[in-house]
Structure formats: C-alpha cells, structure tokens
Design an enzyme around this catalytic site. Structure first.
Site, PDB file in Angstrom:
ATOM      1  N   TYR A 218      29.476 -21.991   3.527  1.00 19.95           N
ATOM      2  CA  TYR A 218      30.673 -21.367   2.966  1.00 19.95           C
ATOM      3  C   TYR A 218      30.539 -21.073   1.474  1.00 19.95           C
ATOM      4  CZ  TYR A 218      32.743 -22.185   7.491  1.00 19.95           C
ATOM      5  OH  TYR A 218      32.998 -22.152   8.839  1.00 19.95           O
ATOM      6  N   HIS A 346      31.317 -21.380  28.884  1.00 24.59           N
ATOM      7  CA  HIS A 346      32.041 -21.182  27.627  1.00 24.59           C
ATOM      8  C   HIS A 346      31.671 -19.806  27.066  1.00 24.59           C
ATOM      9  CE1 HIS A 346      34.543 -22.811  24.413  1.00 24.59           C
ATOM     10  NE2 HIS A 346      33.885 -21.933  23.678  1.00 24.59           N
ATOM     11  N   ALA A 347      32.689 -19.026  26.713  1.00 23.57           N
ATOM     12  CA  ALA A 347      32.454 -17.637  26.289  1.00 23.57           C
ATOM     13  C   ALA A 347      31.551 -17.565  25.056  1.00 23.57           C
ATOM     14  CB  ALA A 347      33.794 -16.972  25.973  1.00 23.57           C
ATOM     15  N   HIS A 376      38.473 -11.490  21.321  1.00 22.31           N
ATOM     16  CA  HIS A 376      37.765 -12.380  20.380  1.00 22.31           C
ATOM     17  C   HIS A 376      36.256 -12.130  20.450  1.00 22.31           C
ATOM     18  CE1 HIS A 376      36.940 -16.223  18.235  1.00 22.31           C
ATOM     19  NE2 HIS A 376      35.857 -16.203  19.006  1.00 22.31           N
ATOM     20  N   GLU A 377      35.732 -12.103  21.652  1.00 21.55           N
ATOM     21  CA  GLU A 377      34.275 -11.912  21.816  1.00 21.55           C
ATOM     22  C   GLU A 377      33.849 -10.508  21.394  1.00 21.55           C
ATOM     23  OE1 GLU A 377      32.544 -14.480  22.249  1.00 21.55           O
ATOM     24  OE2 GLU A 377      34.196 -15.785  22.805  1.00 21.55           O
ATOM     25  N   HIS A 380      33.133 -10.260  17.771  1.00 20.75           N
ATOM     26  CA  HIS A 380      31.779 -10.685  17.380  1.00 20.75           C
ATOM     27  C   HIS A 380      30.797  -9.522  17.563  1.00 20.75           C
ATOM     28  CE1 HIS A 380      32.526 -14.922  16.721  1.00 20.75           C
ATOM     29  NE2 HIS A 380      32.924 -15.155  17.959  1.00 20.75           N
ATOM     30  N   GLU A 404      34.550 -15.326  13.281  1.00 23.97           N
ATOM     31  CA  GLU A 404      35.531 -15.728  14.301  1.00 23.97           C
ATOM     32  C   GLU A 404      36.846 -14.960  14.177  1.00 23.97           C
ATOM     33  OE1 GLU A 404      34.668 -17.403  16.745  1.00 23.97           O
ATOM     34  OE2 GLU A 404      32.741 -18.111  15.950  1.00 23.97           O
ATOM     35  N   HIS A 507      32.133 -27.583  21.966  1.00 22.09           N
ATOM     36  CA  HIS A 507      31.447 -27.455  20.677  1.00 22.09           C
ATOM     37  C   HIS A 507      30.829 -28.758  20.212  1.00 22.09           C
ATOM     38  CE1 HIS A 507      34.151 -24.109  21.129  1.00 22.09           C
ATOM     39  NE2 HIS A 507      33.491 -23.447  20.212  1.00 22.09           N
ATOM     40  N   TYR A 517      36.885 -22.038  13.031  1.00 16.93           N
ATOM     41  CA  TYR A 517      38.065 -21.542  13.745  1.00 16.93           C
ATOM     42  C   TYR A 517      39.340 -21.814  12.950  1.00 16.93           C
ATOM     43  CZ  TYR A 517      34.701 -21.269  17.556  1.00 16.93           C
ATOM     44  OH  TYR A 517      33.590 -20.990  18.321  1.00 16.93           O
TER      45      TYR A 517
END
Ligand code: KAF
Ligand code: ZN
Length: 752
Positions: A218, A346-347, A376-377, A380, A404, A507, A517
């Site tokens: 970050y 899991h996506a 959401h996907e 990405h 995300e 996760h 997230y």
C-alpha cells in the site's frame, strides 16, 4: 519448456553481470534494455504458471497439482534470478522515475520467491498451501442420519445459510463446515505461518513478518492508523444496522434465542461468515409491499441463465465505453461448476499475462448475489485489459484495494432500482421515501454489514504473523475479534483445542490477503461519488447510475475510469485516485453520505434499543437439538465428532466413563472388531510371508495391497476421524469385512 530456458538464460545473465562487472551497472538505457528483455521472458514464464494453475484449479487432480508445483517452482526461480540481476544495477540512481519504480518492484521479493537455497522449505510451504486449499475446496458435510448424503459449501451449505429459517438446521450447516474444514487445517496452519515468515525474512529488503510484507503493497507509512480512523468513522452505521437487525431476528427466532443486548448468533445472518446479510433482507425489510430490491425470484421466473448474467455485465462495460471482453474470455472461462470433477469454487479473475487471455472461474447460479459477484469479477478483468500495455511489474492495481473496487463500483450503479428496471429485473419502481429506505437497507445488508468483517480478518492474521496471537489461542482470539467487531457469537460452544474457525474462510485457507476488501469498501464509494458527478447526476448519491445520463456524460465517466485503470501500478495510488476523485486520500465521507437517509431512519427505529452488545453473552445451547448428548454427570454436551474419551470433550474435562455410552455396546463393538482384525492381520502376515519367501512381482503387489488397506472403518460422517456414529450404518474397510456400529455413539479414533 520455454520457461525453463528463460530461467537458464537469467542464470547465465546473472553470472555474466557478476563476473564481468564488480561494480553496479548504471545508466537508464541499460536499465530499459534489461526491462524489455525481462518483460518478454516474464510474460512467457507467467503464462506457463497461470496455465498450470488454471488447469489445477478447474480440475483438482494429483497430476495437475504436481504440474502446478513445477510451474510455481520455475516461476519462483525466475523471480529470484530477475531480482538478483536487477539488484546489480545502480537503479536507485536512475534518472527516470518510472524506470526506478520498475526496478524497485522487480527487486522486492516476498514469499513468492521462497528461498531457492532452501528448496526443502519451499516445497513444504507449497505443499501445505496446496493441502489447505484442497481441504477447503473439497470439504463435505454429511447428514447425521444419512451419512451417504453429503453437502458441499457451494451450492449446498451456502444455500442452507441463505434460505433456511430453521435455527437448528442453520446451526448444523454452520457447524458442519467448521468441523469438516477448520479442524483439518488446525495443525497445518502454524507451520505454514512459520514458513511464510521465514521466507519474507530472507528477502531483500527484510520484512519483519508476512503481515508487514503484505502491508508494504500500500506504500502508505501510516496505513494501519488510516484504516483504524476510517473504521471508527463507520462504526455508528454498523451499530445501528446491528441493533435493528437483532430486533427483527428476535421477532423471527424468539427472545429465548437472541438477547436484546447481546451479540447475534452467527448462523442467523444469511451467510456462512456473517459477512453479508443480504440474504435475510425479507426478515428485516423496512416496508414490505413497497419496491423490493432482491430480484432473484424475478430472474428465476423470467428464465435468466448464467450466461445472460455475464452478458449483462459485459453490456454495462460496453455502455460505459470500456473495453469489451475478448472472444477467448467467453470461450475459456468457467462460469458454472462442472458436474464431473472437483474444482475450486471461490470466484476469481485471471490474467494470463499475454495481453489477451483473460478468464473468470466461478461456480455461478442464477441469483442477484451472483449477478453482483459477476460484476465484481468483471471489474478485475476490465482492469487487466486496461493496463495490459505496461511492463509486467505494473500490471497490478494502484493498490490491491483498487483492484477489488472496480467491479463493485460498477455494481453500485447496476443495483439501483431504475437500472434494474432498465434491464428487465424490476417491473415497477416507486419513487418515494419508503422504497428508498428499502433499497438502502438492501445495500446496507451487503456493504455496511461487511465492514467489520473486512476489517478484522487481517487484524487477526497480522497478529498471527507477528506472533502476538499464537497457535494455542488462534481460535479464542478469532472469536474475540468476531464478537468485538461484528457483534456475533458462535451458535455452539467452540472447542478451542480442536476448532480452527478462521480456516473456514477461503482467504485464510488459501492465504489470500483480505484488508483489500475493506479498503475497497471505502474506495468504491469515493469513486462512485466522483463518477456520478462526471456523469451529470444530481440528487442523492444512492440514486446515481453512472450509465443513466446522456451519451456524452456516460462517455466522460467511462473515460475517467479508464484513465485511472490504464495507470495500473505505474504510479503511487494517490496519483491514481486523484485522476478520478481529485483527492489523494481515503475518505469515509462518500459512504456515509450514500447511507445518510438510512442512518437517520435507523436511529428512529432504534429508539429504546441498546446500540452495541454485551460481549460476555452466549446463546443457550440445546444439546439434544444439536445432535449432541450430555455427559453422564450432566456437565457438558458432546457433539458428533467429539470423542467421548475425556480428552477435552466434556466441558468439565471428565473422562469417557462419565459419558453416557452404553458400555455393553462398546464391548460388543470391541469383540466384533477383534474378530475382524484377526482376519485382516492374518491375511497381511500371510502375504508378507509369501513375499519374503518368494520375491515375485505378484507377491509384492499382494502385500502392498493388503498393507495399504485401512485397518479401521470410517463409519458415519466421512468428514470425521471416527469409527462409528450414533445409529449410522457400518462401512467396510476391506471388502467383506464390515464393522457393525453400535447404536449409541462410539467415537474411537483408533481401537488398536
Ligand atoms: C467482495 C465483494 C463483495 C463481498 C465480499 C467480498 C469479499 C470477498 C469474499 O469474502 O468473498 N470476495 C472475493 O473473494 C471475490 C473473489 C476475488 O475476486 O476477490 C478473487 C479472490 C481470489 C481468488 C483466488 C486467488 C486470489 C484471490 N480475487 C481475484 O480474482 C483477483 C485478485 C486480485 C487481482 C485480480 C483478481
Ligand atoms: Zn475480487
């Protein structure tokens, strides 16, 4: 394999650089030459790894796992060599800031590199990770009274948590996953943490622990303080939602089950991890009869398909003038769970690093929840397509939270009632305050309910990585955080010696960082607010659909977003944020503004309610209803799967003699076992004798076959390491040898 050649080339180059020059290589031109050479090779190596990972994740076989390990190893080797060569440049003194940033990223090694010199540890790390992921992806929960009928997380257990309103059935599904997955991971996780920390401590630069390494992505010195600050600003929203939902759940499940001032039992919130409460919308709907946003029923009755959900998301990107999905995305992706094999459900969204192969892997079904996840996907994937022109180290989000946030940002517009009406998912939209509150409630059950979970996951993990939470307290500390932040409690007492509840979240089992997230939850509203302005929206923020304005407005919003996405990780994230929002810091103001009408409404609803919760409250636990039985001295509840042997099962630690097992049945079992064991052992000694006295291939195979046969049966619930369970039929370990399970519970792990 091409990737192997690349690794060899890099080894050669590294040696050449070392022997020819003893001092650092300098000069921007040489730096760029290295970058472009590196980039071509990295694309090839990463492509091979992604193919191997994709093949394994979409078909969990041993052979695919082995190929994946091999590819991971080659990639780690490549990264390590590239880092070494890059370090031999005097890159800190390059003139060009972009070039410096590229070199910094190539030289920064975390766990990905995982000590080539310590190949044994690297293998152990990879093996543990593969095992943990496999346990998570293949965990099954079998019915107590029908052990051949087993439930998987997706869709069975997720649907159970979402749809059932039966307190005990919900508890069964909630607890089942924790027994099936968490307990199996408990012994693996501590070693995994150790190896992960060892790896990052060997890198250059040195990281104190894995959490510090993750936070470094970050590029924000006071990152944790900023997060805490944001979280504190959002707590009043959550506490108001919590108090209101608790009141409604008390009305549904009874005041004996839920305290007016306590935390909420975790299994009643519509989701396995209580992280999204959208599935209990109907139980808490503010104004029944007014516009209701959950459109799953409408999708089903109108015959929506999974393909249509993906096309709808693609259409939204197109309408915004963003890059459309290439044909190979539609050809190669996995949108539904295959019937014939085990896969990771899991996506996820995949970039194969060759600028055109992008894919989604998801076990989708037709529902509003899935429609949002698909967006959401797709977010990405859109990011991948927008930054594909950059060298590999910049093909990332400005920070992980940005990646995300993209799809969720788009879904904020798609989920508005007017947009849903536009795509045929709502017949009528009423424009009044009550419908507004219904809509905001449905959004809050997703977005606000998620905040404490998004925040606490890595609070727990960072503390595990830095050693302030130890294996002995993994589970207690997990529940302390869950109760403190989310205001929830487990519906059944936890056995901290055996349970490992954090491992039941993908996760954690798969070692994917989570704070992204939480960051995304804040960022997406900042982006939404800014793009709404660009798209010409006026009025309350929650009514904004960035695709609803004129063509010119829509294009302007789309272009602004695209400009930010195209930056990838080429500049620090505040620069990327500035492109969209004009600001350089994270802010909770937009999410608070979005939900303000609901907050005001909740405050009036909660008059007389206690905001917050008494952390010491626990639900009463009906042992019999939970398929358990009390110890003979009445002191505790032994659940299926717990051994009644005095190890830790009874609450007072009393031993199995105090448990209510019918001893006669236990003896019956032992004699039955004994007779059959004699036969099994006789056969295997005979086979050993035959082989030792006649060393033929055939005799060897016979011996191996018998030697490998399990000595005991696993009756009943296959997920549990037990012999027999109450009333369950017996299963045969060796053909023709069936152990009869006694009618009472007899949980003996190994009768020898
Ligand atoms: C997000 C949004 C709404 C609700 C909840 C969440 C949180 C979280 C969850 O708990 O379900 N959502 C996801 O995990 C969605 C999957 C994903 O898109 O974030 C996926 C997770 C993943 C899967 C495999 C390997 C690594 C991560 N992430 C990606 O596919 C991904 C991550 C970074 C860059 C590009 C793609
Ligand atoms: Zn994601």
């Amino acid at each position: 394999m091409a990737a192997q050649k690349d690794v060899l080339y890099l080894v050669f180059l590294a040696l050449a650089v070392r022997t020819v020059r003893l001092q650092l290589t300098s000069g921007d031109d040489q730096g760029w030459a290295f970058i472009w050479d590196y980039n071509g090779r990295a694309e090839q190596v990463y492509y091979d790894t992604m193919v191997a990972r994709w093949n394994y994740n979409t078909n969990l076989t041993l052979e695919n796992s082995r190929k994946q390990d091999e590819a991971n190893f080659i990639e780690a080797h490549f990264d390590r060599q590239a880092a070494q060569i890059a370090s031999s440049f005097d890159w800190q003194n390059f003139n060009n800031a972009t070039l410096k940033r590229l070199f910094r990223k190539i030289t920064l090694l975390g766990t990905a590199v995982n000590h080539i010199e310590q190949a044994r540890e690297a293998r152990e790390y990879n093996n543990l990770l593969t095992e943990m992921r496999l346990i998570y992806s293949t965990g099954k929960v079998c019915e107590y009274h029908n052990p051949t009928s087993c439930l998987v997380l997706k869709p069975d257990l997720s649907d159970c948590l979402a749809d059932s309103r039966d307190y005990d059935r919900l508890r069964f599904c909630w607890e089942g996953l924790r027994d099936a997955v968490g307990r199996q991971l408990k012994d693996k996780y501590p070693r995994f943490v150790e190896l992960s920390n060892d790896a990052v401590r060997q890198g250059v630069p040195y990281w104190e622990d894995t959490g510090a390494y993750w936070r470094s992505w970050y590029e924000t010195a006071d990152f944790q303080e900023q997060l805490e600050n944001l979280y504190n600003q959002l707590t009043p929203l959550y506490n108001n939602l919590h108090a209101y939902v608790r009141k409604k759940l008390r009305a549904t499940y009874g005041q004996d089950k839920i305290s007016a001032t306590g935390p909420i039992p975790a299994h009643l919130l519509g989701n396995m991890w209580s992280q999204s409460w959208a599935n209990i919308y109907k139980l808490v709907e503010p104004y029944p009869g007014k516009t209701s946003i959950n459109v799953t029923a409408k999708m089903l009755s109108d015959g929506w398909t999974v393909d249509r959900m993906f096309r709808t998301s693609g259409d939204f990107l197109k309408a915004m003038g963003l890059i459309e999905m290439p044909q190979n995305f539609w050809d190669n992706s996995m949108f539904v769970k295959p019937a014939d094999r085990e896969v990771v459900c899991h996506a996820s969204a995949w970039d194969f690093y060759n600028a055109h192969d992008v894919r989604i892997m998801m076990c989708s079904n037709v529902s509003m929840e899935n429609l949002i996840t698909i967006h959401h996907e797709m977010g990405h994937i859109e990011y991948y397509l927008q930054y594909k022109h950059h060298p590999v180290p910049f093909r990332r989000g400005a920070n992980p939270g940005f990646h995300e946030a993209v799809g969720d940002l788009l879904a904020l517009s798609v989920a508005t009632p007017t947009h849903l009406q536009g795509i045929g998912l709502l017949d009528t939209v009423e424009d009044d305050n009550e419908s507004d509150i219904n809509f905001l409630m449905s959004m809050a059950l997703d977005k606000i309910a998620f905040l404490p979970f998004g925040y606490l996951m890595d609070q727990w993990r960072w503390a595990v990585f830095n050693g302030s939470i130890t294996p002995a307290t993994y589970n207690q500390e997990w529940w302390k955080l869950r109760t403190r932040y989310q205001g929830i409690v487990p519906p059944v007492p936890r056995n901290h010696d055996k349970d490992f509840d954090p491992g039941c979240k993908y996760h954690i089992a798969a070692n994917n960082p989570y704070i992204r997230y939480f960051v995304s939850s804040v960022l997406q509203f900042q982006f939404h607010q800014a793009l709404c302005q660009t798209s010409g929206h006026t009025g309350p923020l929650h009514k904004c659909d960035i695709s609803a304005g004129t063509q010119a407005h829509r294009a302007a919003a789309g272009q602004k977003l695209a400009r930010m996405l195209q930056m990838g990780a080429s500049q620090p994230w505040p620069d990327a944020m500035e492109v969209i929002t004009g600001q350089r810091t994270m802010s909770a103001q937009p999410i608070v503004e979005y939900f303000q009408p609901l907050i005001t409404w909740l405050e009036t609803q909660n008059v007389g309610e206690t905001l917050g919760w008494d952390e010491s409250w626990t639900p009463t636990y009906d042992c019999e209803a939970a398929d358990g039985f009390t110890c003979a001295d009445g002191s505790g509840c032994v659940r299926p799967g717990d051994r009644c042997d005095g190890v830790t099962d009874c609450a007072d630690m009393s031993d199995e003699l105090n448990c209510s097992i019918d001893e006669q049945q236990a003896w019956d079992f032992i004699w039955d076992y004994n007779a059959k064991a004699e036969r099994v052992y006789y056969d295997s000694v005979v086979a050993a004798w035959n082989y030792n006295t006649d060393l033929t291939q055939e005799n060897s195979q016979k011996q191996v076959r018998l030697g490998m046969a399990p000595p005991v049966a696993h009756c009943g619930i296959s997920r549990l390491p037990v012999l027999c369970l109450r009333g369950s039929p017996s299963l045969a370990p060796v053909e023709g040898l069936c152990l009869e399970c006694p009618k009472q519970v007899l949980n003996l792990k190994d009768p020898t």
